[in-house]
Design a protein around this motif. Structure first.
Motif, PDB file in Angstrom:
ATOM      1  N   SER A 128     -37.714  30.605  29.811  1.00  0.00           N
ATOM      2  CA  SER A 128     -38.248  29.243  29.800  1.00  0.00           C
ATOM      3  C   SER A 128     -39.042  28.962  28.519  1.00  0.00           C
ATOM      4  O   SER A 128     -39.635  29.869  27.919  1.00  0.00           O
ATOM      5  CB  SER A 128     -39.149  29.033  31.020  1.00  0.00           C
ATOM      6  N   ALA A 129     -39.054  27.692  28.133  1.00  0.00           N
ATOM      7  CA  ALA A 129     -39.881  27.273  27.005  1.00  0.00           C
ATOM      8  C   ALA A 129     -41.361  27.244  27.382  1.00  0.00           C
ATOM      9  O   ALA A 129     -42.233  27.170  26.517  1.00  0.00           O
ATOM     10  CB  ALA A 129     -39.437  25.887  26.526  1.00  0.00           C
ATOM     11  N   THR A 130     -41.641  27.312  28.685  1.00  0.00           N
ATOM     12  CA  THR A 130     -43.016  27.359  29.175  1.00  0.00           C
ATOM     13  C   THR A 130     -43.524  28.806  29.129  1.00  0.00           C
ATOM     14  O   THR A 130     -42.758  29.731  28.825  1.00  0.00           O
ATOM     15  CB  THR A 130     -43.089  26.838  30.620  1.00  0.00           C
ATOM     16  N   PRO A 131     -44.791  29.047  29.459  1.00  0.00           N
ATOM     17  CA  PRO A 131     -45.319  30.417  29.474  1.00  0.00           C
ATOM     18  C   PRO A 131     -44.658  31.353  30.490  1.00  0.00           C
ATOM     19  O   PRO A 131     -45.034  32.534  30.575  1.00  0.00           O
ATOM     20  CB  PRO A 131     -46.804  30.217  29.797  1.00  0.00           C
ATOM     21  N   LEU A 132     -43.686  30.876  31.257  1.00  0.00           N
ATOM     22  CA  LEU A 132     -43.002  31.746  32.222  1.00  0.00           C
ATOM     23  C   LEU A 132     -42.285  32.905  31.560  1.00  0.00           C
ATOM     24  O   LEU A 132     -41.903  33.875  32.232  1.00  0.00           O
ATOM     25  CB  LEU A 132     -41.992  30.929  33.043  1.00  0.00           C
ATOM     26  N   HIS A 133     -42.077  32.841  30.246  1.00  0.00           N
ATOM     27  CA  HIS A 133     -41.431  33.964  29.560  1.00  0.00           C
ATOM     28  C   HIS A 133     -42.343  35.190  29.502  1.00  0.00           C
ATOM     29  O   HIS A 133     -41.900  36.298  29.199  1.00  0.00           O
ATOM     30  CB  HIS A 133     -40.998  33.567  28.145  1.00  0.00           C
ATOM     31  N   ASP A 134     -43.628  35.009  29.816  1.00  0.00           N
ATOM     32  CA  ASP A 134     -44.611  36.100  29.823  1.00  0.00           C
ATOM     33  C   ASP A 134     -44.679  36.677  31.235  1.00  0.00           C
ATOM     34  O   ASP A 134     -44.988  35.960  32.191  1.00  0.00           O
ATOM     35  CB  ASP A 134     -45.977  35.549  29.405  1.00  0.00           C
ATOM     36  N   LYS A 135     -44.436  37.970  31.358  1.00  0.00           N
ATOM     37  CA  LYS A 135     -44.411  38.571  32.699  1.00  0.00           C
ATOM     38  C   LYS A 135     -45.761  38.473  33.397  1.00  0.00           C
ATOM     39  O   LYS A 135     -45.835  38.461  34.626  1.00  0.00           O
ATOM     40  CB  LYS A 135     -43.940  40.019  32.643  1.00  0.00           C
ATOM     41  N   ARG A 136     -46.848  38.394  32.632  1.00  0.00           N
ATOM     42  CA  ARG A 136     -48.170  38.276  33.256  1.00  0.00           C
ATOM     43  C   ARG A 136     -48.289  36.943  34.000  1.00  0.00           C
ATOM     44  O   ARG A 136     -48.931  36.870  35.048  1.00  0.00           O
ATOM     45  CB  ARG A 136     -49.263  38.412  32.202  1.00  0.00           C
ATOM     46  N   VAL A 137     -47.685  35.910  33.458  1.00  0.00           N
ATOM     47  CA  VAL A 137     -47.699  34.605  34.127  1.00  0.00           C
ATOM     48  C   VAL A 137     -46.856  34.667  35.399  1.00  0.00           C
ATOM     49  O   VAL A 137     -47.254  34.143  36.441  1.00  0.00           O
ATOM     50  CB  VAL A 137     -47.189  33.507  33.176  1.00  0.00           C
ATOM     51  N   ARG A 138     -45.703  35.328  35.303  1.00  0.00           N
ATOM     52  CA  ARG A 138     -44.848  35.455  36.494  1.00  0.00           C
ATOM     53  C   ARG A 138     -45.555  36.267  37.576  1.00  0.00           C
ATOM     54  O   ARG A 138     -45.492  35.944  38.763  1.00  0.00           O
ATOM     55  CB  ARG A 138     -43.512  36.105  36.102  1.00  0.00           C
ATOM     56  N   GLN A 139     -46.243  37.330  37.176  1.00  0.00           N
ATOM     57  CA  GLN A 139     -47.013  38.120  38.144  1.00  0.00           C
ATOM     58  C   GLN A 139     -48.125  37.267  38.760  1.00  0.00           C
ATOM     59  O   GLN A 139     -48.371  37.332  39.968  1.00  0.00           O
ATOM     60  CB  GLN A 139     -47.619  39.340  37.453  1.00  0.00           C
ATOM     61  N   ALA A 140     -48.797  36.472  37.928  1.00  0.00           N
ATOM     62  CA  ALA A 140     -49.883  35.626  38.421  1.00  0.00           C
ATOM     63  C   ALA A 140     -49.378  34.663  39.486  1.00  0.00           C
ATOM     64  O   ALA A 140     -50.045  34.434  40.510  1.00  0.00           O
ATOM     65  CB  ALA A 140     -50.504  34.856  37.252  1.00  0.00           C
ATOM     66  N   GLN A 179     -38.409  45.849  38.572  1.00  0.00           N
ATOM     67  CA  GLN A 179     -38.316  44.506  39.152  1.00  0.00           C
ATOM     68  C   GLN A 179     -39.714  43.967  39.454  1.00  0.00           C
ATOM     69  O   GLN A 179     -40.036  42.811  39.154  1.00  0.00           O
ATOM     70  CB  GLN A 179     -37.501  44.538  40.445  1.00  0.00           C
ATOM     71  N   ASN A 180     -40.518  44.813  40.069  1.00  0.00           N
ATOM     72  CA  ASN A 180     -41.860  44.391  40.460  1.00  0.00           C
ATOM     73  C   ASN A 180     -42.714  44.088  39.237  1.00  0.00           C
ATOM     74  O   ASN A 180     -43.456  43.098  39.212  1.00  0.00           O
ATOM     75  CB  ASN A 180     -42.506  45.488  41.305  1.00  0.00           C
ATOM     76  N   ASP A 181     -42.601  44.921  38.209  1.00  0.00           N
ATOM     77  CA  ASP A 181     -43.421  44.739  37.011  1.00  0.00           C
ATOM     78  C   ASP A 181     -42.998  43.506  36.218  1.00  0.00           C
ATOM     79  O   ASP A 181     -43.845  42.712  35.785  1.00  0.00           O
ATOM     80  CB  ASP A 181     -43.332  45.984  36.123  1.00  0.00           C
ATOM     81  N   GLU A 182     -41.708  43.311  36.049  1.00  0.00           N
ATOM     82  CA  GLU A 182     -41.214  42.193  35.244  1.00  0.00           C
ATOM     83  C   GLU A 182     -41.239  40.863  36.005  1.00  0.00           C
ATOM     84  O   GLU A 182     -41.324  39.790  35.413  1.00  0.00           O
ATOM     85  CB  GLU A 182     -39.793  42.489  34.759  1.00  0.00           C
ATOM     86  N   THR A 183     -41.115  40.919  37.315  1.00  0.00           N
ATOM     87  CA  THR A 183     -41.183  39.738  38.197  1.00  0.00           C
ATOM     88  C   THR A 183     -40.250  38.600  37.761  1.00  0.00           C
ATOM     89  O   THR A 183     -40.681  37.455  37.646  1.00  0.00           O
ATOM     90  CB  THR A 183     -42.630  39.209  38.318  1.00  0.00           C
ATOM     91  N   PRO A 184     -38.967  38.890  37.551  1.00  0.00           N
ATOM     92  CA  PRO A 184     -38.029  37.808  37.251  1.00  0.00           C
ATOM     93  C   PRO A 184     -37.643  37.021  38.504  1.00  0.00           C
ATOM     94  O   PRO A 184     -37.145  35.901  38.415  1.00  0.00           O
ATOM     95  CB  PRO A 184     -36.828  38.537  36.669  1.00  0.00           C
ATOM     96  N   VAL A 185     -37.856  37.649  39.640  1.00  0.00           N
ATOM     97  CA  VAL A 185     -37.596  37.029  40.938  1.00  0.00           C
ATOM     98  C   VAL A 185     -38.840  37.224  41.789  1.00  0.00           C
ATOM     99  O   VAL A 185     -39.443  38.305  41.778  1.00  0.00           O
ATOM    100  CB  VAL A 185     -36.370  37.666  41.628  1.00  0.00           C
ATOM    101  N   ILE A 186     -39.231  36.175  42.506  1.00  0.00           N
ATOM    102  CA  ILE A 186     -40.364  36.291  43.423  1.00  0.00           C
ATOM    103  C   ILE A 186     -39.823  36.205  44.842  1.00  0.00           C
ATOM    104  O   ILE A 186     -39.500  35.109  45.327  1.00  0.00           O
ATOM    105  CB  ILE A 186     -41.411  35.192  43.174  1.00  0.00           C
ATOM    106  N   PRO A 187     -39.671  37.355  45.521  1.00  0.00           N
ATOM    107  CA  PRO A 187     -39.226  37.320  46.914  1.00  0.00           C
ATOM    108  C   PRO A 187     -40.320  36.739  47.791  1.00  0.00           C
ATOM    109  O   PRO A 187     -41.510  37.019  47.586  1.00  0.00           O
ATOM    110  CB  PRO A 187     -38.956  38.793  47.239  1.00  0.00           C
ATOM    111  N   LEU A 188     -39.931  35.911  48.757  1.00  0.00           N
ATOM    112  CA  LEU A 188     -40.913  35.296  49.651  1.00  0.00           C
ATOM    113  C   LEU A 188     -40.933  35.965  51.014  1.00  0.00           C
ATOM    114  O   LEU A 188     -41.961  36.454  51.460  1.00  0.00           O
ATOM    115  CB  LEU A 188     -40.624  33.803  49.806  1.00  0.00           C
TER     116      LEU A 188
END
Length: 529
Positions: free
Chosen positions: A299-311, A486-495
């Motif tokens: 994404s062009a947004t900060p979602l490219h940062d795994k820390r944001v995806r983890q957050a 998978q857990n560290d990179e968080t490209p998918v967020i399972p619900l």
């Protein structure tokens, strides 16, 4: 190879015993018991000579796309076609694997699978099942671009005799055997198929299952009739009819009035109504479906940062979603593979709801002030409710999430076209009951359903080695590393892991639930009194 196969089968049994049922913890006396997988029972031990109806009617929300098993791979299709076609192997309601059309199978070496077929099996037109039919089915599946075709030398498949198939592999593929339980591997008759063509077969299909097609009106109903020469135990009820009823509440009303015998896809809000009705029984089972967000890692947004995806994952209260939206029917998920399947592993440090941790990660990523993004979803009530809850929760970490409701096909088309998005709500069903079915489609670079646009060389290397590894210890190490990445990179967020809930008349007996939704009616009856 044989040692690994035995290990995987043992894993299947242990996982089925350990699987959580979720749910509210309360079920009707006539029905689900503890909420786990089970068959419907209305007291068969006292049934005596009670008369039974000659037809069972069930209703689901959507029409079939096709009655061709290797094309109609959605749950809405094989809810019916699993009665028309047999697979070589099959799972029961507790995810124990059994032989079906395959009398036996054996790995002759790491690259050669031998399948022995049952004698005396016939298709609905009377033609005998042969090895050529199995080879033909494999070929048709390969034409659809199935991932397994990358490992099988389809052109080299051989009918050693009428009832023996030799399947050569280009590289070891120890977990392949579980794919033979997938309804998409329903065996079709080669001679008949070639005589009528693919279009003709879809209109007038023939299999070897306990029911054969009688009549149908597209978009309205499909009626099957018992196949009297079935190789196994004959179906107990003469006719099986599936009705298409899109409105969920209407299916519940039809169940209450006796217009149908079983309602699929019961809305969570109606669960208590069914449980409290003495004329009905409530059925539920853990499933192999997981509901998840794909996160756009490019994404062009900060979602490219795994820390944001983890957050974002830390900011989502998954238990709250299960309770509020799903009425407790399900269990929070922290891995992309459902906890009901073979070779599922829990991650060591899951991103469990922690708002302080989420804010800390956003600050580390330089995003304390937040950003805006779109959440894409289809128009189903459950999906929109989930997105509304998540929208509110993400506001707590200053993410302004706009919900964009679109048709599912539109979402897929736009993601494939490379359009900008933030997160997209989807589900994935692990139809083979084995983790590979999910892992081979969602995260490896370039895979068709890698909708998070994730690419990680370390993950790809582990995945590709795991697929061909037969040493059980090495395989476990590779699998663990994949789950942790998978857990560290968080490209998918399972619900959450979905729990399937159904309603039925109290007079239904012998109905067998399936964790992939291929529920079985062949040994079911509805008592007429």
């Amino acid at each position: 190879m044989k040692k690994l196969t035995a290990l995987l089968l043992m894993t299947a049994v242990s996982l089925s015993l350990a699987a959580c049922s979720g749910g509210s913890g309360e079920t009707a006396d006539q029905g689900a018991g503890d909420g786990g997988s089970q068959s419907a029972s209305s007291g068969a031990e006292n049934s005596g000579d009670r008369p039974i109806k000659d037809e069972i009617v069930f209703a689901q929300s959507s029409d079939l796309t096709t009655m061709n098993p290797y094309i109609g791979t959605q749950e809405r299709a094989y809810s019916l076609t699993n009665h028309m076609y047999d697979t070589l192997l099959e799972f029961d309601s507790e995810m124990n694997m059994h032989n079906s059309l395959a009398e036996s199978y054996e790995w002759l070496d790491d690259l050669t699978l031998q399948i022995k077929l049952r004698e005396g099996v016939t298709f609905h037109n009377g033609d005998p099942l042969t090895a050529e039919d199995v080879i033909f089915t494999f070929e048709k599946r390969a034409e659809r671009g199935s991932a397994y075709a990358n490992y099988i030398d389809v052109a080299g498949m051989e009918a050693q005799d009428d009832l023996t198939v030799i399947v050569p592999f280009t590289s070891p593929h120890p977990s392949f055997i579980y794919q033979l339980t997938d309804p998409a591997f329903g065996i079709v008759p080669k001679n008949y198929f070639e005589s009528v063509g693919e279009e003709g077969f879809a209109k007038d299909p023939i299999g070897s299952g306990p029911y054969k097609l009688k009549e149908y009106v597209t978009g309205d109903y499909y009626t099957l009739e018992r196949y009297e020469d079935y190789w196994g135990e004959p179906a107990k009820t003469q006719y099986l009819t599936m009705r298409i009823v899109p409105e969920a509440g209407q299916r519940t009303i039809m169940l209450e009035t006796g217009e149908i015998d079983v309602a699929y896809e019961v809305p969570y809000v109606d669960a208590a109504k069914i449980q409290d009705n003495p004329d009905l029984q409530f059925l539920s089972t853990p499933s192999t479906k997981i509901v998840m967000f794909y996160v756009n890692t490019q994404s062009a947004t900060p979602l490219h940062d795994k820390r944001v995806r983890q957050a974002i994952e830390y900011a989502i209260d998954k238990e709250g979603i299960v309770e509020a939206v799903c009425y407790g029917y399900g269990s929070p998920a922290y891995a992309i593979v459902p906890d009901t399947v073979i070779e599922y592993l829990p991650v060591e440090e899951p991103h469990i709801y922690n708002l302080d941790k989420a804010k800390e990660l956003m600050e580390e990523a330089g995003c304390a002030d937040g950003f805006s993004m779109e959440i894409w979803t289809s128009s189903s009530q459950t999906n929109t409710e989930i997105c509304q809850v998540v929208q509110e929760q993400l506001a707590a970490i200053n993410i302004d999430a706009e919900i964009l409701v679109q048709d599912s096909n539109t979402i897929d088309t736009r993601i494939d076209a490379g359009d900008e998005f933030g997160m997209s709500l989807h589900f994935y069903s692990c139809n083979s009951g084995h983790a590979e079915y999910t892992l081979s489609n969602i995260l490896p670079t370039g895979m068709a359903r890698n909708d998070s646009r994730f690419s990680n060389a370390e993950y790809d290397a582990a995945y590709n080695e795991w697929l061909i590894t037969t040493d059980e210890e090495k395989r476990a190490e590779l699998l663990k590393s994949m789950y942790e990445l998978q857990n560290d990179e968080t490209p998918v967020i399972p619900l959450y892991n979905e729990e399937k809930i159904l309603g039925a008349t109290k007079n239904l007996d012998g109905f067998e639930l399936s964790r992939i939704g291929a529920h079985k009616f062949d040994q079911a009856v509805v008592y007429a009194d």
